[in-house]
Scaffold this active site. Sequence first.
Site, mmCIF file in Angstrom:
data_model
loop_
_atom_site.group_PDB
_atom_site.id
_atom_site.type_symbol
_atom_site.label_atom_id
_atom_site.label_comp_id
_atom_site.label_asym_id
_atom_site.label_seq_id
_atom_site.Cartn_x
_atom_site.Cartn_y
_atom_site.Cartn_z
ATOM 1 N N LYS A 77 8.757 -0.645 -0.471
ATOM 2 C CA LYS A 77 9.475 -0.970 1.064
ATOM 3 C C LYS A 77 8.473 -1.789 0.791
ATOM 4 O O LYS A 77 6.962 -2.427 0.070
ATOM 5 C CB LYS A 77 8.927 0.017 2.221
ATOM 6 C CG LYS A 77 7.745 0.556 2.583
ATOM 7 C CD LYS A 77 6.191 -0.486 2.732
ATOM 8 C CE LYS A 77 5.669 -1.859 3.133
ATOM 9 N NZ LYS A 77 4.667 -1.615 3.012
ATOM 10 N N ASP B 118 4.308 -7.476 5.139
ATOM 11 C CA ASP B 118 4.062 -6.204 3.908
ATOM 12 C C ASP B 118 3.769 -5.094 5.188
ATOM 13 O O ASP B 118 3.995 -3.809 5.213
ATOM 14 C CB ASP B 118 2.926 -6.327 2.764
ATOM 15 C CG ASP B 118 2.598 -5.178 1.833
ATOM 16 O OD1 ASP B 118 4.298 -5.084 1.445
ATOM 17 O OD2 ASP B 118 1.869 -4.581 2.291
HETATM 18 P P1 NAP Z 1 -0.992 -3.232 -6.367
HETATM 19 O O1 NAP Z 1 -1.374 -2.347 -5.761
HETATM 20 O O2 NAP Z 1 -0.345 -4.050 -6.468
HETATM 21 O O3 NAP Z 1 0.176 -2.639 -7.499
HETATM 22 C C1 NAP Z 1 1.236 -2.993 -7.713
HETATM 23 C C2 NAP Z 1 1.541 -2.541 -9.297
HETATM 24 O O4 NAP Z 1 2.474 -2.926 -9.951
HETATM 25 C C3 NAP Z 1 0.125 -3.125 -10.018
HETATM 26 O O5 NAP Z 1 -0.489 -2.371 -10.546
HETATM 27 C C4 NAP Z 1 1.038 -3.215 -11.519
HETATM 28 O O6 NAP Z 1 1.297 -2.855 -12.532
HETATM 29 C C5 NAP Z 1 2.901 -3.925 -11.013
HETATM 30 N N1 NAP Z 1 3.336 -5.182 -11.186
HETATM 31 C C6 NAP Z 1 4.821 -5.638 -12.097
HETATM 32 N N2 NAP Z 1 4.803 -6.715 -11.445
HETATM 33 C C7 NAP Z 1 3.694 -7.251 -10.432
HETATM 34 C C8 NAP Z 1 3.680 -8.375 -10.504
HETATM 35 N N3 NAP Z 1 4.208 -9.578 -10.888
HETATM 36 N N4 NAP Z 1 2.057 -8.515 -9.586
HETATM 37 C C9 NAP Z 1 1.430 -7.600 -9.577
HETATM 38 N N5 NAP Z 1 1.870 -6.311 -9.993
HETATM 39 C C10 NAP Z 1 2.972 -5.889 -10.732
HETATM 40 O O7 NAP Z 1 0.400 -2.893 -4.904
HETATM 41 P P2 NAP Z 1 0.760 -1.951 -4.184
HETATM 42 O O8 NAP Z 1 -0.422 -1.993 -2.577
HETATM 43 O O9 NAP Z 1 0.853 -0.526 -4.635
HETATM 44 O O10 NAP Z 1 1.972 -1.740 -3.063
HETATM 45 C C11 NAP Z 1 2.923 -1.895 -3.965
HETATM 46 C C12 NAP Z 1 4.812 -1.621 -3.260
HETATM 47 O O11 NAP Z 1 4.012 0.299 -2.178
HETATM 48 C C13 NAP Z 1 4.583 -3.017 -1.939
HETATM 49 O O12 NAP Z 1 6.308 -3.505 -1.603
HETATM 50 C C14 NAP Z 1 3.727 -2.690 -1.178
HETATM 51 O O13 NAP Z 1 4.393 -2.637 0.594
HETATM 52 C C15 NAP Z 1 4.261 -0.214 -0.807
HETATM 53 N N6 NAP Z 1 2.808 -0.225 -0.246
HETATM 54 C C16 NAP Z 1 1.653 -0.336 -0.403
HETATM 55 C C17 NAP Z 1 1.142 0.325 0.684
HETATM 56 C C18 NAP Z 1 -0.332 -0.197 0.455
HETATM 57 O O14 NAP Z 1 -1.299 0.812 0.887
HETATM 58 N N7 NAP Z 1 -0.890 -0.674 -1.189
HETATM 59 C C19 NAP Z 1 0.983 1.533 1.081
HETATM 60 C C20 NAP Z 1 2.504 1.465 1.603
HETATM 61 C C21 NAP Z 1 3.373 1.014 0.603
HETATM 62 P P3 NAP Z 1 1.004 -3.199 -14.190
HETATM 63 O O15 NAP Z 1 -0.024 -3.912 -14.417
HETATM 64 O O16 NAP Z 1 0.569 -2.315 -14.566
HETATM 65 O O17 NAP Z 1 2.386 -3.471 -14.621
#
Ligand code: NAP
Length: 307
Positions: free
Chosen positions: A90, A168
């Site tokens: 999401k 978010d």
């Molecule tokens: P995150 O820690 O920033 O991880 C996302 C990963 O996607 C990054 O590590 C990166 O890996 C890759 N990526 C590809 N394009 C990117 C860009 N333009 N900018 C940043 N990263 C990019 O984020 P996250 O918290 O896991 O969240 C990702 C998704 O999961 C979101 O939609 C969020 O709403 C959802 N979500 C998050 C949580 C939470 O608690 N954090 C909970 C439920 C859902 P590389 O650099 O290796 O490509």
Amino acid sequence: MDRIKLGLVGIGKIARDQHLPALAASQDFELAATASRHGRVDGIDGYGTIAELVSARPDISAVSLCTPPDGRFEQAMAAIAAGRHVMLEKPPAATVSEAEALAQAAREAGVTLFATWHSREAAEVDAARDWLVDRRIDAVRIRWMENIRQWHPGQDWILAAGGFGVFDPGINALSIATRMLPQPLTVLSATMDVPSNRACPIAAAVTFRSGAAQVDAKFDFLQTGEQTWHIEVDTDAGMLRLTQGGGWLELPDGTVLSGSDQEYPRLYRDFARLVRNGESDVDLRPIQLVADAFLVADRRVVEAFEF
Ligand code: NAP
């Protein structure tokens, strides 16, 4: 039955916190490869992009995207074009029109598209919906208030254009409300506080209507102290309180229900069922409400924000 080989895309916080443990325990899926620019998982083949993954691995029939919403459209389209089933974190895309285009592309390609809403899988959301189904709803209060520095450290993308800002996490509350309340929600008004050095709101207040009830929602990314993810519903039979993001339910007669957290195992079970039945599940109501709030919002520029 053979497990479905799956590619996990975007190895960041949610991939590590939730997807990897859920996949490790899954009877339905085998984690066969990852695609991420920097992230790798020990012992699993890692590719830099989804295009490389799908071209190198025809044996992988499903992918699960855990990247930020902005940019996910191109990744999902690449997977659909290669005939792979797709599960989306999401929010499903950066815009409603992108998500609709993905749904159409998946239909035309004959693959499954699953736009997940993990908070709907919280332990007590279904019990809350079942209790509310015959009640008169008088008023609803949503309070989704958390500390961005604690839960999203250094995630600059979240406050950049296309990152949704405080929506978010806030969209999780709306995914629950749209599942739980018997009448559809519409947006009446909104205010959004946008830091002077960022594109998206760090706090917002939105008023919705659901049937005859007003739904008053407050979202805040600067909450220190107690972290708050709760929804209160005033009804003709008293107040229902759903707290802890949907994991804890208090009913007016004193009943308390609290199950264990199975959100991501349930999502992967649902994805497997959709794939095996040749179905998709794309409910865009939560993202539509956020988009509508942005349409009507009064914006205030507030103090610059640094992590
Ligand atoms: P995150 O820690 O920033 O991880 C996302 C990963 O996607 C990054 O590590 C990166 O890996 C890759 N990526 C590809 N394009 C990117 C860009 N333009 N900018 C940043 N990263 C990019 O984020 P996250 O918290 O896991 O969240 C990702 C998704 O999961 C979101 O939609 C969020 O709403 C959802 N979500 C998050 C949580 C939470 O608690 N954090 C909970 C439920 C859902 P590389 O650099 O290796 O490509």
